[in-house]
Structures are given as C-alpha cells and as structure tokens.
Design an enzyme around this catalytic site. Structure first.
Site, mmCIF file in Angstrom:
data_model
loop_
_atom_site.group_PDB
_atom_site.id
_atom_site.type_symbol
_atom_site.label_atom_id
_atom_site.label_comp_id
_atom_site.label_asym_id
_atom_site.label_seq_id
_atom_site.Cartn_x
_atom_site.Cartn_y
_atom_site.Cartn_z
ATOM 1 N N LYS A 1 -19.741 -16.949 0.581
ATOM 2 C CA LYS A 1 -21.167 -16.682 0.773
ATOM 3 C C LYS A 1 -21.797 -15.916 -0.368
ATOM 4 O O LYS A 1 -21.231 -14.953 -0.875
ATOM 5 C CB LYS A 1 -21.354 -15.878 2.066
ATOM 6 N N GLY B 1 -10.655 -9.383 -1.672
ATOM 7 C CA GLY B 1 -9.530 -9.888 -0.896
ATOM 8 C C GLY B 1 -8.968 -11.228 -1.313
ATOM 9 O O GLY B 1 -7.782 -11.335 -1.623
ATOM 10 N N ARG C 1 0.823 -1.223 0.000
ATOM 11 C CA ARG C 1 0.000 0.000 0.000
ATOM 12 C C ARG C 1 0.848 1.260 0.000
ATOM 13 O O ARG C 1 0.476 2.269 -0.594
ATOM 14 C CB ARG C 1 -0.940 -0.008 1.199
ATOM 15 N N GLY D 1 -13.831 -3.924 -0.188
ATOM 16 C CA GLY D 1 -15.209 -3.470 -0.026
ATOM 17 C C GLY D 1 -15.573 -2.331 -0.963
ATOM 18 O O GLY D 1 -16.674 -2.291 -1.511
HETATM 19 P P1 AMP Z 1 -15.044 -14.517 0.338
HETATM 20 O O1 AMP Z 1 -14.375 -13.705 1.396
HETATM 21 O O2 AMP Z 1 -16.535 -14.570 0.427
HETATM 22 O O3 AMP Z 1 -14.520 -14.226 -1.038
HETATM 23 O O4 AMP Z 1 -14.648 -16.046 0.689
HETATM 24 C C1 AMP Z 1 -13.353 -16.514 0.579
HETATM 25 C C2 AMP Z 1 -13.239 -17.777 1.386
HETATM 26 O O5 AMP Z 1 -14.168 -18.720 0.916
HETATM 27 C C3 AMP Z 1 -11.874 -18.412 1.257
HETATM 28 O O6 AMP Z 1 -11.213 -18.343 2.488
HETATM 29 C C4 AMP Z 1 -12.189 -19.850 0.885
HETATM 30 O O7 AMP Z 1 -11.453 -20.793 1.629
HETATM 31 C C5 AMP Z 1 -13.646 -19.990 1.192
HETATM 32 N N1 AMP Z 1 -14.301 -21.005 0.363
HETATM 33 C C6 AMP Z 1 -14.223 -21.150 -0.967
HETATM 34 N N2 AMP Z 1 -14.897 -22.237 -1.382
HETATM 35 C C7 AMP Z 1 -15.430 -22.806 -0.282
HETATM 36 C C8 AMP Z 1 -16.240 -23.961 -0.063
HETATM 37 N N3 AMP Z 1 -16.619 -24.744 -1.077
HETATM 38 N N4 AMP Z 1 -16.601 -24.238 1.201
HETATM 39 C C9 AMP Z 1 -16.208 -23.447 2.224
HETATM 40 N N5 AMP Z 1 -15.457 -22.339 2.077
HETATM 41 C C10 AMP Z 1 -15.067 -22.018 0.842
#
Ligand code: AMP
Length: 395
Positions: free
Chosen positions: A197, A353, A34, A376
């Site tokens: 999610k 991220g 950064r 974000g």
């Molecule tokens: P996000 O911050 O929503 O982009 O989520 C990223 C996180 O989702 C990472 O740390 C991944 O390990 C997790 N992730 C990806 N695929 C899966 C899955 N099939 N089940 C559980 N966690 C997951």
C-alpha cells in the site's frame, strides 16, 4: 553518553531489550535473532564489571499475566547465549524484583517478567517508570523496535537517569545507518519502495524526495500510481482515495529533479494464487479481471541497472508477491542487485518487515550493509519524525 566509554564497574544497569520473540505451541523460541541482537550490549556491561537487569515485552497480553507471554520461557536460552545462569523475577515491579536487584552481584543477570502484564507500561505511567528505575543505577535502551512508542520503559523512564542514560549497541548501529542515509548519502542515492500500500509509505516517500536521485516504486502500490496516470490496471490492488496523492508525488518528484521510476511491465495473474495462470503485459494494460503481482523483465533490467550504479541504497518493501514462486523474480533481482552494489562499495540499508524477510529468504543478509530490526520505528525515523525513545536519551 556512549556505552563504549561508560564505566559500569559495580553499577546495576537496567537494559530495555526487545525480547519479543516468536514462540511455538510448546513455548519454545522459533527465532532468537532479537535475543542474539542484545548480546553485545549485555556482554559489554558484564565484562566491564556491572550487573544487568533485563526488561522487555513479549506479545500482546490483554489483562495481566498470561502463561504464553511469560518471559520465564526465555530464561534457559538467554542463559545459554550469555554464558551465565540468568535469574528471573516473576514480576517487574514490587518487592520481589527490588530484593533480587539489591542482591545482584557484578557479572550477574536478572530478567524481569513481561512489562506489559501491567497496563501502566503502554500508558507511559510515571509511577510505574519510577518503580522500574528504582532497581538500577544506569538506564540503557537497546530496543529499537519500540523506540517509536512513548511507553514507560522505552521513554518515560529516562528522566530518572539524567546523567546515566544511553543507547545500547543495537540502537546505536540502527541510528548510525539511518543517519548516514538521511544526513550524508553518497550520490547516486536510490530508494526502492514497494509493498502492498502507498498509504503506509507516503510520508517516507515525501521525506526521501528531498534527498534521493532515484526513487523506484514497485509492488502493489505501483497500481495506484499507474491508475493516477490514466493506465488500465484490471483487478490489481489500488487505493482509489490516494490517486491525488500519487499525482502529487509524481509532480513533486519532477519539481525536485528526482528520477521517479515506475515499472513499465508486469506479470499478471488471473487470480491471487500460487498456481494462477500468468502472462506478461505492459504495466498500464492489465486486462480486465487480471491482477499485477510482480514487475516484468524489462522493469527488472532497468531497476537492477540503476541499483548497480548507486552508491547509497535504501530498500523498503517487496516488488511483488514474493511469497509465491511465480511472483518473486522482481524482489529477488532487486535483492541480488543490492548485494552486487554493496560488494562494489555502496552503502545499503534494508528495512521494513517484508524486505527483511525477502533478504533473509535469498540468504543475502550478510551481503548488504545493514538490515534494520525496527519495522515501524525505522519507517517513522526515516519519515523525519522524532521517536520518543530516541529523544528521551539524545534530547
Ligand atoms: P508491506 O507490508 O506494505 O511492505 O507489503 C508487503 C506485502 O505486499 C507482501 O506480503 C507482498 O506479498 C505484498 N505485495 C507486493 N506486491 C503486491 C502486488 N502487486 N499485489 C498485491 N500484493 C502485493
């Protein structure tokens, strides 16, 4: 007003940077990305005859000064990168910075103490913003990561510089990349959305459905879609309260003629663990007690083919639990396919991220068109929302 054309001669420029860098227990910087990111803006102002007053936040101080969040720990390193000794004011408002700013000469840099040692910063307090503004002649915002917050130093302050406010190079390039994708995408345009999610990504998916040719869904959020379609997902991660939304997104994609690609197979594990037992199953036949942690080979092949044919690519979120070796193939293949497509002339933007960590992990950051620094803020901009820090300058 563009930083490129502005005459900084004999002007004091107050620059909002994002120096929210990680420090170890010895208070040494462990990743200076950064700080490096802000250097083109700082050097431009200095080389065209101005002086620079830097302001930033660091960490999440609760109530006033906390040693571990002091920006004084950055002085040495910023001096080294800028090639000149940086002065430090132990408060960002009051007489000390006012005197130091007054005495600042062309070519010099002053770094102010952590803005968030004052609660007025996050509250967007106007008097606090006015005090900061009184230090300088020009305001430059180069902190994209906080552009979605209406804080004193990121948004409120701009009104005190009606004629002399602008973005730094970092924000400018973030905006150029995102606008290229939102306003003028070359077809075929493929968005790849992953991560844990679906709830975090609903708005961006809706906005993208207006623009993309292909929408690839992967990662943990896949299972909310699979369940919504009546599939068996075993113990995979799912958001039961978002099944209707998933169905709705599937319908909207159909109505807008968007090719919605859900994985057809996956790697399932008997527990969430790097040493779990694994096997490959169809995506909608996950056995009871097992969880899907990566997309399978058939899905990888299909998704990689689509990516390689694309001319515009947006990637947000990993395809699986790429932090564990057994579940990284999907994410790694997507990263490689994006690099290949970019090499053939596609424009690729990586943001959010975890896809940024992934592209860095596979050492492909310099083989894609742009890697966003603004988690974000990037998501909100891509959702089509106004960001206070951007609107304050662009109107
Ligand atoms: P996000 O911050 O929503 O982009 O989520 C990223 C996180 O989702 C990472 O740390 C991944 O390990 C997790 N992730 C990806 N695929 C899966 C899955 N099939 N089940 C559980 N966690 C997951």
């Amino acid at each position: 007003m563009k930083i490129e054309n502005y005459n900084f001669k004999k002007k004091k420029a107050l620059v909002r940077v994002d120096f929210n860098v990680p420090l170890n227990s010895e208070l040494e910087i462990t990743d200076d990305t950064r700080i490096r990111g802000a250097m083109p803006t700082i050097k431009k102002i200095l080389s065209s005859g101005g002086s620079v007053i830097l302001m930033s936040h660091l960490g999440r101080p609760e109530t006033g000064f906390e040693e571990k969040f002091s920006l004084k720990h950055l002085v040495k390193h910023v001096s080294k990168l800028a090639g000149t000794t940086v002065k430090f004011s132990n408060d960002c408002i009051g007489n000390v910075p006012l005197e130091m700013a007054k005495n600042l000469k062309s070519g010099e840099i002053l770094l102010l103490e952590n803005l968030r040692f004052h609660k007025e910063e996050k509250k967007g307090n106007e008097e606090f913003a006015a005090e900061l503004a009184s230090l300088a002649d020009v305001y430059v915002n180069d902190a994209f990561g906080t552009a979605h917050r209406a804080h004193a130093s990121t948004a409120i302050i701009a009104k005190f510089f009606p004629e002399d406010k602008m973005f730094g190079y970092l924000i400018e390039s973030e905006l150029n990349s995102m606008d290229k994708i939102l306003e003028d995408p070359q077809s075929p345009f493929t968005a790849i959305m992953g991560g844990a999610k679906v709830s975090d990504k609903i708005l961006i998916i809706e906005n993208l459905l207006e623009r993309v040719d292909n929408l690839v869904i992967g990662g943990g959020m896949t299972y909310t879609f699979v369940k919504a379609k009546g599939g068996k997902i075993g113990a995979s991660i799912v958001e039961e309260d978002k099944l209707d939304i998933a169905r709705d997104l599937i319908e909207k994609a159909k109505a807008k003629n968007v090719n919605l690609i859900l994985p057809t197979d996956n790697i399932v594990a008997d527990k969430f663990d790097a040493n779990a037992s694994t096997k490959e199953t169809p995506i909608d036949e996950v056995p009871d007690g097992w969880m899907g942690l990566d997309i399978g080979q058939e899905s990888i092949n299909k998704i990689a083919d689509i990516i390689r044919e694309s001319k515009t690519i947006l990637w947000n979120g990993p395809m699986g639990v790429f932090e564990m070796e057994k579940f990284e193939a999907g994410t790694k293949s997507v990263a490689l396919a994006i690099a290949e497509a970019t090499d053939k002339g596609a424009f690729s933007l990586i943001g959010g991220g975890d896809s940024v960590s992934a592209i860095n992990k596979y050492k492909l950051a310099d083989q894609v068109s742009f890697v966003s620094t603004g988690g974000g803020a990037m998501l909100e901009y891509m959702e089509g929302r106004e960001l206070p820090g951007i609107t304050a300058i662009r109107g």
